[in-house]
Design an enzyme around this catalytic site. Structure first.
Site, PDB file in Angstrom:
ATOM      1  N   GLU A 108      40.362  43.831  38.963  1.00  0.00           N
ATOM      2  CA  GLU A 108      41.073  42.798  39.723  1.00  0.00           C
ATOM      3  C   GLU A 108      42.543  42.728  39.303  1.00  0.00           C
ATOM      4  O   GLU A 108      42.950  43.340  38.317  1.00  0.00           O
ATOM      5  CB  GLU A 108      40.427  41.419  39.493  1.00  0.00           C
ATOM      6  CG  GLU A 108      39.283  41.090  40.436  1.00  0.00           C
ATOM      7  CD  GLU A 108      39.744  40.696  41.828  1.00  0.00           C
ATOM      8  OE1 GLU A 108      40.963  40.805  42.099  1.00  0.00           O
ATOM      9  OE2 GLU A 108      38.898  40.284  42.643  1.00  0.00           O
ATOM     10  N   ASN A 125      40.939  32.364  45.838  1.00  0.00           N
ATOM     11  CA  ASN A 125      41.258  33.784  45.841  1.00  0.00           C
ATOM     12  C   ASN A 125      42.428  34.062  46.779  1.00  0.00           C
ATOM     13  O   ASN A 125      42.945  33.155  47.445  1.00  0.00           O
ATOM     14  CB  ASN A 125      40.034  34.605  46.270  1.00  0.00           C
ATOM     15  CG  ASN A 125      39.829  35.825  45.414  1.00  0.00           C
ATOM     16  OD1 ASN A 125      40.788  36.474  45.008  1.00  0.00           O
ATOM     17  ND2 ASN A 125      38.583  36.143  45.129  1.00  0.00           N
ATOM     18  N   ASP A 136      38.874  38.742  49.565  1.00  0.00           N
ATOM     19  CA  ASP A 136      39.020  38.731  48.112  1.00  0.00           C
ATOM     20  C   ASP A 136      40.513  38.720  47.797  1.00  0.00           C
ATOM     21  O   ASP A 136      41.272  38.015  48.443  1.00  0.00           O
ATOM     22  CB  ASP A 136      38.291  39.939  47.506  1.00  0.00           C
ATOM     23  CG  ASP A 136      37.861  39.699  46.069  1.00  0.00           C
ATOM     24  OD1 ASP A 136      38.743  39.627  45.200  1.00  0.00           O
ATOM     25  OD2 ASP A 136      36.653  39.601  45.810  1.00  0.00           O
TER      26      ASP A 136
END
Length: 306
Positions: free
Chosen positions: A27, A159, A209
């Protein structure tokens, strides 16, 4: 629905792996134009990785706790969200300073975060529950050297934070509630306008995301459930849809000297051995050349490195 190859005059994005690093949940990729390097994290393993494309060198920086996200600092340090803590970490010397701890009313951690054009680190939270059971108790925080201020609440999984190049628009998503929102942003007083939900991507379209914006204000959202990158206009129209060679992309980032390299992280959590065999690039850092560039990330206003 648009496909990447169907857009006249725009070369398709072709993603290839750039390192051998395997992450369980990659991430928060951020390009550091001073070091000519990319930083990204592996959340459950408490790791920040550094990749230097010119040399091919890769470095591992370990933390005690899950590393939800990171950002660049004016001093050259990184601001790292580790569990509920915000740390200022010098990747060259290893020196770390505890900035503050976010107090929440639930068991959980900090998640997606990004430095805004106001010099603050904007970071959301998520509860420690299975996705299907996440309650709407998470928050969005604005973090400075002076403390943390709650800017939004009632989220399930904060997010997709991204700011337009002119600094006047903030994008934000909820990966579990499945919406992407747009808000006017004033970097002078860090005020937000009302949220307008511009789209509600489903599982097939790609749950939203992590995300990044390019110079054309296209919002590139990782469709973590559908193996795609979705390019949304500020009105929510789906303008590009790019199939990627992993089923669970997590966050894109523009980098390289010209900001035309589009990096992409992904995850392999919950995948069976058979699924991983079928999609062996899962968890790898990928990159593609982009026709349109991104731009340099803002830096956290941390003053001198003390």
């Amino acid at each position: 629905m648009p496909s990447d190859t169907a857009i006249c005059g725009v070369p398709p994005l072709v993603f290839e792996p750039v390192t051998d690093v395997l992450t369980d949940l990659g991430e928060s990729p951020v390009w550091d134009e001073r070091r000519n390097a990319l930083f990204w994290c592996d959340i459950p393993n408490g790791t920040v990785w550094q990749y230097s494309p010119l040399s091919g060198a890769v470095r591992e920086i370990r933390f005690e706790g899950r590393t939800g996200s990171l950002g660049l600092c004016e001093s050259g340090r990184l601001i790292v969200a580790c569990e509920r803590d915000l740390l200022l970490a010098d990747p060259d010397t290893g020196v770390r300073v505890h900035l503050l701890t976010i107090e929440e009313d639930f068991a959980g951690r900090l998640n997606d975060g990004r430095v805004g054009p106001d010099g603050a680190f904007w970071v959301g939270s998520v509860a420690d529950r299975p996705l299907a059971e996440l309650p709407p108790v998470a928050n969005l925080w604005r973090v400075t050297l002076d403390g943390a201020r709650r800017m939004a609440t009632g989220l399930k999984c904060s997010n997709g934070l991204a700011f337009a190049r002119d600094g006047k628009t903030m994008m934000h998503s909820d990966s579990v509630a499945k919406w992407v929102g747009r808000q006017a942003f004033d970097s002078e007083d860090a005020s937000l306008g009302p949220r307008t939900v511009i789209c509600t991507p489903d599982e097939a379209t790609g749950r939203p995301d992590g995300a990044a914006m390019d110079v054309d204000d296209l919002y590139w959202s990782a469709g973590v459930s559908a193996g795609v990158l979705n390019g949304f206009g500020l009105d929510g129209q789906l303008l590009r849809r790019v199939a990627v060679p992993v089923p669970h992309p997590t966050m894109p980032c523009f980098g390289g000297p010209d900001f035309r390299t589009l990096y992409l992280t992904s995850h392999r959590r919950g995948m069976s051995p058979a699924q991983i065999e079928q999609s062996p690039l899962s968890g790898r850092l990928l990159a593609a050349r982009s026709e349109r560039p991104g731009f340099a990330a803002p830096r956290f206003a941390d003053g001198s490195a003390t």
